[in-house]
Structure formats: C-alpha cells, structure tokens
Design an enzyme around this catalytic site. Structure first.
Site, short mmCIF file in Angstrom:
data_model
loop_
_atom_site.label_atom_id
_atom_site.label_comp_id
_atom_site.label_asym_id
_atom_site.label_seq_id
_atom_site.Cartn_x
_atom_site.Cartn_y
_atom_site.Cartn_z
N CYS A 46 0.80 -1.22 0.00
CA CYS A 46 0.00 0.00 0.00
C CYS A 46 0.83 1.27 0.00
CB CYS A 46 -0.93 0.02 1.21
SG CYS A 46 -2.04 -1.41 1.28
N HIS A 97 -9.09 2.72 -2.61
CA HIS A 97 -7.69 2.46 -2.27
C HIS A 97 -7.06 1.59 -3.36
CE1 HIS A 97 -4.09 1.33 -0.33
NE2 HIS A 97 -4.54 0.41 0.51
N CYS A 127 -0.87 2.39 6.57
CA CYS A 127 -0.41 1.09 7.03
C CYS A 127 -0.09 0.23 5.82
CB CYS A 127 -1.45 0.42 7.91
SG CYS A 127 -3.05 0.13 7.11
N GLY A 147 0.52 -3.96 4.39
CA GLY A 147 0.42 -5.39 4.60
C GLY A 147 1.74 -6.01 5.00
#
Length: 399
Positions: free
Chosen positions: A95, A355, A385, A387
């Site tokens: 991300c 997203h 944040c 993964g």
C-alpha cells in the site's frame, strides 16, 4: 567523494479519478494505460522542461502482474512518449508503493545523483486481484506462530486492532459516514479539480440483430466511490465479513479500486534553469515495522519518525492524508497520536473514494499537495499502514 545534499521539489502532480473495482468505469482500462495517462498529464504541466533530462521513472505497484507486470514503470515511460534514455523501475511496498516511489525519486535528487525524476503509482484491482493471480506463502510462515500473522487477511488484522485498541463498531461506522460526507462535499466544491486529469470512458454495445456496434464515450472527472445514500442506519445493517462476531464490515473498510498518479520532481538548479514554479518541497520520509497481525497500527510509529527527521511536530502539519484501509486502524492511530480531526482527511478517505493499493501513495500525495496549498498550510503528510506489518509517512512543504 560524497555528494552535496540538495532539495527535491515537486513541479507537477496529477492523478486519474479513482474507479470502483471490479465493475466500475475503469474496469477495462489497462494499468499501464492508466499510468501513461498520468505521466503524459504530469509532463504537460511543465511544458518548458526538457524531458531528456529525466533520469528515471520510479513507479509503485502492489501486485506487479498481468498488464501491470513486466516492469510497468519502463513500459509506461516508453508509451508516454519519454525518450528512450529515461529509465524505469517498478517498486513494491504494497500500500505504500506510491509514496515509496516518490521518496526514492526525491532521494536521488537530494544526494545529487539526478536533477529530474518522475514518480508515481498504478494499480488495477479490477484486472489483477488482491494477492495476485497465484499467491504462494512460504511454508515456514505456518510453522512458526511468530510469523503466522503474515498470512492473515487484511480484514483479520483490522479486527485484531479493533479488539486491542477497543474501537467500537459505532465509532467505525461514524468514521466511515464522515469519510463519504467529506468526499461528497469536496466534489461539490470542486476541490479535486486541480489534481485530477479526466479520462475518456469508451463503451461498446452490440446492436442486436445486426453486425454493427454502437460506441458511447463519456468523460470521467471525479472519483466513483463516494456514496450520497450512505447513512449510519445503512452502515449498521451490514454484517461483519471477516469475523463472525467482529465489527469490520464492507462499509467501514476501504473500497477495492483502480487508479494511477504521477509527480515530477526536480532540483533547485532545474527550477531556476527552466523558470519552474514548485508546488511543494519533499521534506522527509520514514517507514517502520510492526507485528504483521496488527499491521494497521503502522502509521503510529512511522509518523513520529518522519516528523523527527523533518524537525517538526505533529501540530505543524496542516493537512494529513491518513489512508483509511479500515476505520478500525485509522481510529486507533488517531487516538494514540492525538491527531487533530480538523486536519485529518479533509476531503474524506479511502473508505469513500477507494484504495488502488500501489497507486494510493501517489494519488494521495497529489491530494495533500494541492490541499495544503488551498488551505495555505505550511506542511502536509501522506501516511498509511502496509500489509505484512509496516507503516510509512512522507511530508511535503508548501513553498
């Protein structure tokens, strides 16, 4: 011999509208075509700049497979019309791929190894599924409980954060509703206009009983995700999707999405040589790791680290784009750091407008840069944040 440290400035920033995956308006757009669209648009913002001076194209992508594989950065650079001399490298920090690409481009300039760079991100979750086409976890992950969190679905990590940080279902749904409301208000006020480069959506319909095809073209100018019909009552009716007695639902989670963003960064020498007006200065970046099973708390540690590197305090940041992977993790970060709600996601977040994974950092950088300029804030931040248990944060200065 060490290089003299210099500043890196953003002189162009743009993004596509974000589409809903897998059945939204961008479902048939290739990821590399989305990238080409924003790269060309970014170049058009600085027509005086000689593209031959671009050293490299650094592009983030969380699932670099299919039509966003094969080093999509290099393919995008070539198809966008950049000279063959411009390199291309695709980076993956899930991300945070997009913001990491910007950081890497800025660092090349700051250490004196380049004067012009292009950075961004692209992702089509309609065309490449979450986890890619053939995910394969290392068996060692399951043999050692210390690492099993790597294999957790993102929704389960959000449930664990909600439990540990005592974030209620009601808080999550209220946060989600506010995200949609802010996004819709921003669209109505035209606050996304500067950052978005519209896309032409071409649709083909077979004419029944004939061999002819009707072609319909329309322009996509705004994000597809925000919903005017969202209410607390509607959100409350949704069932948890990751744990039977959980609190994380489709309504208080980010939407799967398609999109791309691109920025052009230059040194001060190039600013003066081509008489360019900077949109922002890249200030600092930090990444920190956390236990994978509570990956959503990552920004709690990345934000202070980025602030320390910049010599700033949280109160100095006038616009914060905290990626809303889940309302649960966003609220946990906000509570622990004491983030001022007035500067947090002023135009909504990923729960509303989506997203697109590896593109999000670049997409939200455009939002943060133009947003702080309109608000006349001195600094803005993009944070998320990641993964497998990380958090990232990047800071920009209004100049």
């Amino acid at each position: 011999m060490s290089k003299q440290v210099q500043d890196a400035y953003i002189v162009a920033a743009t993004r596509t509208p974000v589409g809903k995956a897998p059945r939204g308006l961008l479902k048939n757009y290739r990821s590399d075509d989305l990238l080409v669209h924003v790269m060309r648009a970014a170049l058009a913002q600085v027509p005086n700049l000689d593209p031959k001076l671009i050293e490299d194209a650094i592009i983030g992508c969380a699932m670099p497979e299919g039509d966003q594989g094969m080093n999509v950065a290099r393919i995008g650079a070539l198809l966008s019309g950049l000279p063959d001399t411009v390199g291309g490298v695709t980076v993956n920090r899930f991300c945070a791929s997009g913001i990491t690409a910007i950081q890497m481009a800025a660092d090349r300039i700051r250490v004196g190894e380049a004067d012009v760079m292009i950075a961004g991100g692209t992702e089509s979750m309609s065309r490449v599924p979450m986890g890619g086409f053939h995910p394969s976890f290392n068996p060692a992950i399951f043999a050692n409980n210390e690492h099993v969190g790597i294999a957790y679905g993102m929704g389960m990590t959000a449930e664990k954060v909600a439990q540990q940080w005592k974030v209620s279902r009601e808080e999550q749904d209220a946060f989600a509703l506010a995200s949609h409301q802010k996004a819709l208000a921003g669209i109505a006020a035209g606050e996304f206009n500067e950052e978005i480069t519209p896309l032409d959506i071409v649709e083909k319909f077979p004419r029944l009983g004939t061999a002819e095809v009707d072609i319909k073209t329309r322009k996509m100018t705004v994000d597809e995700g925000p919903r005017a019909d969202t209410t607390l009552e509607a959100l409350a009716r949704l069932k948890p999707v990751f744990a039977a007695k959980g609190s994380v639902t489709a309504g208080n989670s980010s939407q799967t999405s398609d999109g791309a963003g691109a920025l052009i960064l230059v040194s001060e020498k190039i600013l003066k040589q081509f008489n360019l007006v900077p949109l922002a200065r890249f200030v600092s970046f930090a990444v920190r790791g956390v236990p994978p099973e509570i990956m959503g708390i990552g920004p709690k540690f990345a934000i202070p680290a980025a602030l320390e590197k910049a010599g700033l305090k949280l109160d100095d940041i006038g616009w914060i784009e905290l990626n809303e992977a889940f309302a649960a993790q966003s609220l946990a970060v906000v509570k622990d750091l004491g983030i001022n709600p007035e500067v947090l996601n002023p135009l909504g977040g990923a729960i509303a407008w989506g997203h697109p994974l590896g593109a999000t950092g670049a997409v939200r950088a455009a939002t943060a840069i133009y947003g702080m300029r309109r608000r006349k804030a001195k600094y803005s931040m993009v944070t998320m944040c990641i993964g497998t248990g990380q958090g990232a944060a990047g800071i920009f200065e209004n100049v």
